[in-house]
Design a protein around this motif. Structure first.
Motif, PDB file in Angstrom:
ATOM      1  N   ALA B  45       9.331  -2.885  -1.593  1.00 54.74           N
ATOM      2  CA  ALA B  45       9.287  -3.287  -3.089  1.00 54.74           C
ATOM      3  C   ALA B  45      10.104  -4.662  -3.275  1.00 54.74           C
ATOM      4  O   ALA B  45      11.243  -4.726  -2.614  1.00 54.74           O
ATOM      5  CB  ALA B  45       9.718  -2.486  -4.145  1.00 54.74           C
ATOM      6  N   LEU B  46       9.594  -5.357  -4.209  1.00 52.29           N
ATOM      7  CA  LEU B  46      10.544  -6.878  -4.354  1.00 52.29           C
ATOM      8  C   LEU B  46      10.610  -6.691  -5.706  1.00 52.29           C
ATOM      9  O   LEU B  46       9.954  -6.397  -6.689  1.00 52.29           O
ATOM     10  CB  LEU B  46       9.693  -8.058  -3.928  1.00 52.29           C
ATOM     11  CG  LEU B  46       9.315  -7.992  -2.406  1.00 52.29           C
ATOM     12  CD1 LEU B  46       8.402  -9.444  -2.307  1.00 52.29           C
ATOM     13  CD2 LEU B  46      10.424  -8.102  -1.266  1.00 52.29           C
ATOM     14  N   SER B  47      11.913  -7.680  -6.004  1.00 55.08           N
ATOM     15  CA  SER B  47      12.067  -7.526  -7.316  1.00 55.08           C
ATOM     16  C   SER B  47      11.671  -9.041  -8.107  1.00 55.08           C
ATOM     17  O   SER B  47      11.411  -9.170  -9.224  1.00 55.08           O
ATOM     18  CB  SER B  47      13.819  -7.659  -7.738  1.00 55.08           C
ATOM     19  OG  SER B  47      14.296  -8.418  -6.964  1.00 55.08           O
ATOM     20  N   ALA B  69       8.518  -7.121 -10.954  1.00 50.86           N
ATOM     21  CA  ALA B  69       8.774  -6.344  -9.737  1.00 50.86           C
ATOM     22  C   ALA B  69       7.308  -6.192  -9.323  1.00 50.86           C
ATOM     23  O   ALA B  69       6.242  -5.996  -9.914  1.00 50.86           O
ATOM     24  CB  ALA B  69       9.119  -5.043 -10.130  1.00 50.86           C
ATOM     25  N   VAL B  70       7.262  -5.940  -7.922  1.00 46.32           N
ATOM     26  CA  VAL B  70       5.854  -5.798  -7.182  1.00 46.32           C
ATOM     27  C   VAL B  70       6.270  -4.767  -6.097  1.00 46.32           C
ATOM     28  O   VAL B  70       7.231  -4.709  -5.508  1.00 46.32           O
ATOM     29  CB  VAL B  70       5.484  -7.103  -6.571  1.00 46.32           C
ATOM     30  CG1 VAL B  70       4.791  -7.884  -7.805  1.00 46.32           C
ATOM     31  CG2 VAL B  70       6.421  -7.960  -5.543  1.00 46.32           C
ATOM     32  N   GLU B  71       5.332  -3.825  -5.635  1.00 42.01           N
ATOM     33  CA  GLU B  71       5.142  -3.285  -4.467  1.00 42.01           C
ATOM     34  C   GLU B  71       4.933  -4.343  -3.272  1.00 42.01           C
ATOM     35  O   GLU B  71       4.083  -4.919  -3.595  1.00 42.01           O
ATOM     36  CB  GLU B  71       4.191  -2.138  -4.531  1.00 42.01           C
ATOM     37  CG  GLU B  71       4.437  -1.044  -5.547  1.00 42.01           C
ATOM     38  CD  GLU B  71       5.371  -0.172  -5.123  1.00 42.01           C
ATOM     39  OE1 GLU B  71       5.577   0.305  -4.282  1.00 42.01           O
ATOM     40  OE2 GLU B  71       6.251  -0.092  -6.252  1.00 42.01           O
ATOM     41  N   GLY B  96       1.205  -5.269  -8.427  1.00 41.78           N
ATOM     42  CA  GLY B  96       1.881  -5.410  -9.508  1.00 41.78           C
ATOM     43  C   GLY B  96       1.636  -3.826 -10.207  1.00 41.78           C
ATOM     44  O   GLY B  96       1.122  -2.891  -9.448  1.00 41.78           O
ATOM     45  N   HIS B  97       2.179  -3.885 -11.640  1.00 37.05           N
ATOM     46  CA  HIS B  97       1.977  -2.364 -12.144  1.00 37.05           C
ATOM     47  C   HIS B  97       0.788  -1.807 -12.284  1.00 37.05           C
ATOM     48  O   HIS B  97       0.737  -0.704 -12.426  1.00 37.05           O
ATOM     49  CB  HIS B  97       2.793  -2.340 -13.421  1.00 37.05           C
ATOM     50  CG  HIS B  97       2.110  -3.153 -14.824  1.00 37.05           C
ATOM     51  ND1 HIS B  97       1.961  -4.600 -14.615  1.00 37.05           N
ATOM     52  CD2 HIS B  97       1.185  -2.761 -15.616  1.00 37.05           C
ATOM     53  CE1 HIS B  97       1.199  -5.012 -15.584  1.00 37.05           C
ATOM     54  NE2 HIS B  97       0.777  -3.788 -16.093  1.00 37.05           N
ATOM     55  N   PHE B 113      13.957  -5.434  -3.216  1.00 40.34           N
ATOM     56  CA  PHE B 113      14.320  -4.022  -4.095  1.00 40.34           C
ATOM     57  C   PHE B 113      14.839  -3.003  -2.981  1.00 40.34           C
ATOM     58  O   PHE B 113      15.658  -2.521  -2.864  1.00 40.34           O
ATOM     59  CB  PHE B 113      13.223  -3.755  -4.969  1.00 40.34           C
ATOM     60  CG  PHE B 113      13.824  -2.686  -5.807  1.00 40.34           C
ATOM     61  CD1 PHE B 113      14.581  -2.761  -6.746  1.00 40.34           C
ATOM     62  CD2 PHE B 113      13.260  -1.195  -5.590  1.00 40.34           C
ATOM     63  CE1 PHE B 113      15.106  -1.947  -7.520  1.00 40.34           C
ATOM     64  CE2 PHE B 113      13.601  -0.199  -6.341  1.00 40.34           C
ATOM     65  CZ  PHE B 113      14.549  -0.466  -7.373  1.00 40.34           C
TER      66      PHE B 113
END
Lengths: 143, 143, 143
Positions: B45-47, B69-71, B96-97, B113
């Motif tokens: 995951a990245l912030s 934030a993204v996976e 994304g979410h 992240f």
């Protein structure tokens, strides 16, 4: 569920031909090295893409074009055998200029701009595809 | 099309630093283990993300930010050499979410992240990148 | 950043069960072959998907359903250990009939239509997951 162990074989790194067809180039690398079964991984860019989606109800692929240049974010799949020939089964994830992603089952018509490919040979009795009644797909037999 | 066989080397599993830069961390793992050529695979995951798309007409990358934030669904690519230094070439697919995907060529500015990385060393004459006239990209030479 | 070298173990190719749950099937293949730590790669198709996105602020996963049939463009991740059990951590990138992509962290509820899986065993002291205070995630310890 069925599974089988394969011994590792050769690992080939390839730079595919600018302007070539993605599926044909992968098959050519596998054939050039005499690989019957292999894993496929690649990244790169395409100047045009043609993909397919499998309709699980009517058991048929529908093809569509992706216009314009795209990044090839990931190409994953394998090389095995079908009806005595090299069968490349790969799925592509692509991104346009704004990053929006599109993807599917790769069919002829994907034009390579640049492509960095890895083929990992799997040594053992070659995996053969044959018609699967339940899904309608050419799945691996003997697994 | 050109291809070359590599011998398999070491396989490294890494947990990248929270808050670190994705490209810099991958290069640091490769350098820490003295790997000149390697395959790269990761999830996490990245912030924050910063990606690029290559414009095949004008032969230049355009960069863009992915806010929030993204996976990290998949990071694929390789480590090779360019101008005597470690060159990490990876493409990322992010979500994304709501699961919507965005992706591209990874440039500095992707904040980690959490990230689970595999480096598979490829042993042989190191792959070197150099300017390719046709595409404008730093492609592998000698393949 | 922490990293560790693993020796390569067995390489298993599996055809997962039509109608089975994706996570459960992968764990079953790993368990059937007694693999504590492994890399996971797959492509295929799902008849239904359920994914999750990790909210980095509140440190919790939110799950969502993806209705309808999808291509499984890429499944990447690993098998390791958590609380004495097999822990499968994989991220999926999916595509619908028009190629539009959706993806996330795979949770129970992904129904397999067809799936071609590779498990690459990593031999060494098994990777164990434990709670990480900074991220709230079950990350690898001892790396």
């Amino acid at each position: 569920m069925g599974s089988r162990e394969f011994a590792r074989g050769r690992r080939i790194v390839a730079r595919l031909s600018h302007g070539g067809d993605l599926l044909a180039e992968i098959a050519a690398v596998a054939d050039a090295h005499g690989m019957a079964t292999a894993e496929v991984r690649a990244i790169g860019a395409l100047s045009h893409a043609r993909l397919a989606f499998y309709d699980q109800e009517i058991k048929a692929y529908g093809e569509f074009d992706v216009d314009g240049a795209v990044e090839l974010l990931g190409l994953l799949g394998n090389v095995s055998r079908r009806d005595g020939a090299t069968a490349v089964h790969v799925h592509a994830t692509l991104a346009g200029h704004d990053g929006a992603c599109v993807g599917g089952h790769v069919v002829p018509g994907c034009r390579i701009f640049a492509c960095e490919l890895i083929l990992q040979e799997l040594v053992g009795e070659p995996l053969e595809r044959g018609h699967d009644e339940v899904t309608g797909l050419p799945l691996w037999r003997g697994l």
